[in-house]
Design a protein around this motif. Structure first.
Motif: not given
Length: 218
Positions: A100-106, A115-121
């Motif tokens: 079971i995972l979270g996601a920024m986009e699917v 795992w990554k948003i370019p330019g953000k920590m």
């Protein structure tokens, strides 16, 4: 519409007797709080824990017992601790029944970016790459839209991918959806949410067949 606990509660219904389950960072960690008391489940964390229980009550935390997201946890009778090498051997050896995972986009074909948003920590990859490469049953827990109201269920992910074509099911604050060859198939809608609202919040192709039932959370 569901809050984060509501999403976790719905996903808990996907957890079956005897499952070994890996919980990702964020909403997934809440799932352990809602699993039925009459089934036996083993929750695994890639930092080296097997047999996690629900979150501790305030004042009962043990700072030495944490999950992969560095949150304090409880353990059930018979729980075990081991190094990360052993933990990832479990994952890569396909010994985990449900991830079971979270996601920024699917994306509509089951790609996941988490795992990554370019330019953000952000916290980084962690064990996500191994999990999506090895797991055969991945459910994503996420909000349907971002803070600007833009869909996170897309035709194609815009962020760097974690895995390709690996997601099986998604539970959001609005709906339960299944990944199919033709896109997102709407299975259930959250309490008080209409099919039209879900359509407006979904950029990717959405399949709606027949009457869509409301989620059962009890």
């Amino acid at each position: 519409m569901l809050d984060k606990n509501g999403i976790a509660k719905r996903i808990a219904r996907e957890v079956k007797e005897g499952y070994y389950v890996n919980l990702g960072i964020g909403i997934p960690t809440l799932v352990a709080n809602f699993v039925r008391d009459d089934i036996e489940v083993e929750f695994q964390s890639e930092n080296g824990v097997l047999g996690m229980g629900p979150f501790p009550f305030e004042g009962e935390e043990d700072a030495d017992i944490i999950n992969a997201g560095k949150q304090t946890i409880t353990t059930l009778p018979g729980a075990s601790f081991f190094d990360s090498a052993m933990s990832f051997a479990m994952i890569r050896g396909k010994h985990v029944d449900l991830t079971i995972l979270g996601a920024m986009e699917v994306s509509e074909n089951g790609d996941i970016a988490n795992w990554k948003i370019p330019g953000k920590m952000v916290k980084g990859m962690g064990g996500a790459m191994d999990l999506v490469a090895s797991a055969e049953n991945i459910i994503v827990a996420m909000m349907h839209t971002n803070k600007r109201g833009e869909s996170k269920l897309l035709k194609k992910c815009s962020l760097p991918l974690t895995g390709v074509g690996c997601v099986k099911k998604i539970v959001t604050n609005l709906a339960v959806l299944e990944i199919t060859a033709k896109g997102f198939k709407l299975l259930e809608r959250a309490p008080g949410v209409s099919v039209e609202e879900i359509k407006k919040a979904t950029e990717g192709n959405l399949l709606v067949e027949g009457e869509i039932p409301e989620m059962q959370l009890a």
